[in-house]
Design a protein around this motif. Structure first.
Motif, mmCIF file in Angstrom:
data_model
loop_
_atom_site.group_PDB
_atom_site.id
_atom_site.type_symbol
_atom_site.label_atom_id
_atom_site.label_comp_id
_atom_site.label_asym_id
_atom_site.label_seq_id
_atom_site.Cartn_x
_atom_site.Cartn_y
_atom_site.Cartn_z
ATOM 1 N N ALA A 31 -23.272 72.605 -21.777
ATOM 2 C CA ALA A 31 -23.700 72.795 -20.380
ATOM 3 C C ALA A 31 -24.881 71.886 -20.065
ATOM 4 C CB ALA A 31 -24.059 74.255 -20.124
ATOM 5 N N PHE A 32 -25.830 71.809 -20.987
ATOM 6 C CA PHE A 32 -26.964 70.912 -20.754
ATOM 7 C C PHE A 32 -26.513 69.467 -20.670
ATOM 8 C CE2 PHE A 32 -29.910 74.283 -21.255
ATOM 9 C CZ PHE A 32 -31.066 73.817 -20.653
ATOM 10 N N PHE A 35 -24.131 68.981 -17.230
ATOM 11 C CA PHE A 35 -24.614 69.087 -15.849
ATOM 12 C C PHE A 35 -26.093 69.428 -15.692
ATOM 13 C CE2 PHE A 35 -22.612 73.199 -16.792
ATOM 14 C CZ PHE A 35 -23.584 74.111 -16.417
ATOM 15 N N VAL A 36 -26.708 70.151 -16.596
ATOM 16 C CA VAL A 36 -28.120 70.507 -16.402
ATOM 17 C C VAL A 36 -29.007 69.261 -16.433
ATOM 18 C CG1 VAL A 36 -30.100 71.791 -17.329
ATOM 19 C CG2 VAL A 36 -27.829 72.866 -17.254
ATOM 20 N N ILE A 37 -28.846 68.447 -17.454
ATOM 21 C CA ILE A 37 -29.666 67.229 -17.565
ATOM 22 C C ILE A 37 -29.379 66.279 -16.408
ATOM 23 C CG2 ILE A 37 -29.945 65.139 -18.966
ATOM 24 C CD1 ILE A 37 -31.636 67.513 -19.898
ATOM 25 N N ALA A 39 -28.529 67.129 -13.410
ATOM 26 C CA ALA A 39 -29.212 67.683 -12.236
ATOM 27 C C ALA A 39 -30.706 67.393 -12.292
ATOM 28 C CB ALA A 39 -28.966 69.184 -12.144
ATOM 29 N N LEU A 40 -31.293 67.533 -13.472
ATOM 30 C CA LEU A 40 -32.723 67.238 -13.615
ATOM 31 C C LEU A 40 -33.014 65.752 -13.386
ATOM 32 C CD1 LEU A 40 -33.627 69.425 -16.734
ATOM 33 C CD2 LEU A 40 -34.139 69.907 -14.328
ATOM 34 N N MET A 52 -37.959 71.387 -16.628
ATOM 35 C CA MET A 52 -37.635 71.373 -18.056
ATOM 36 C C MET A 52 -38.680 72.133 -18.857
ATOM 37 S SD MET A 52 -35.155 70.440 -19.906
ATOM 38 C CE MET A 52 -34.695 70.179 -21.599
ATOM 39 N N ILE A 55 -37.686 75.672 -18.490
ATOM 40 C CA ILE A 55 -36.498 75.947 -19.302
ATOM 41 C C ILE A 55 -36.888 76.092 -20.769
ATOM 42 C CG2 ILE A 55 -34.358 74.910 -20.211
ATOM 43 C CD1 ILE A 55 -33.995 73.688 -17.348
ATOM 44 N N THR A 142 -31.293 63.713 -24.433
ATOM 45 C CA THR A 142 -29.879 63.841 -24.103
ATOM 46 C C THR A 142 -28.993 63.352 -25.239
ATOM 47 O OG1 THR A 142 -30.391 63.632 -21.756
ATOM 48 C CG2 THR A 142 -28.113 63.241 -22.404
#
Length: 170
Positions: A31-32, A35-37, A39-40, A52, A55, A142
């Motif tokens: 998930a990270f 899409f999470v990364i 989005a950030l 972050m 999080i 990432t």
């Protein structure tokens, strides 16, 4: 005989817990990465850093840590067990799955992702140092997250295959 069955059931439960734990952690890291990364990365550096940082504080909670650390402990037990039972069918899958999680997921987290998170925690989100750090953090974190997600997924697959071997259940 009853003691043997209980022990065999516990061993099966340990393998099942490990496979499911690896799958859950793979899903979190996927998930990270997916899409999470991303989005950030679309936010301004100060906003992204603050998000972050939040999080990284929030992830340290009993539920996540029980799965993340509990899976590591279970994989250590399965690793040792696979060495002791190395000639039984499916033992190699326990060995490989355990190593994928312990080295590729848990180890990568401790050696690479945690230090990056600690460095990010020390900067002020709206500082020039923070903005400079964010771009390298984003790229490096990432890459390591992709690796640990893939390793957790590979561990889940290998441990799931091990569950299929009746001879390796005890």
């Amino acid at each position: 005989m009853l003691q043997y069955l209980i022990t065999q059931q516990h061993y099966f439960a340990l393998k099942l817990f490990s496979a499911l734990g690896c799958g859950l952690i793979a899903g979190v890291f996927f998930a990270f990465s997916s899409f999470v990364i991303n989005a950030l990365a679309r936010l301004q550096p100060a906003q992204a850093i603050a998000a972050m940082q939040s999080i990284n504080i929030t992830v340290i909670n009993p539920l996540f840590m029980a799965v993340f650390l509990g899976t590591a402990v279970a994989c250590i037990l399965l690793f040792v067990s696979s060495l002791l039972r190395r000639h039984q069918p499916g033992a190699i899958y326990l060995l490989v799955g355990s190593l994928f999680y312990l080295v590729g997921t848990f180890g990568v987290t401790i050696v690479f992702n945690v230090p990056l998170n600690e460095a990010l925690a020390r900067v002020e989100p709206d500082s020039t140092i923070g903005a400079s750090l964010w771009s390298s953090y984003l790229a490096n974190w990432t890459i390591w997250n992709h690796i640990r997600a893939a390793a957790a997924l590979a561990a889940a697959a290998s441990l799931t295959i091990a569950l299929c071997y009746r001879g390796a259940q005890y």
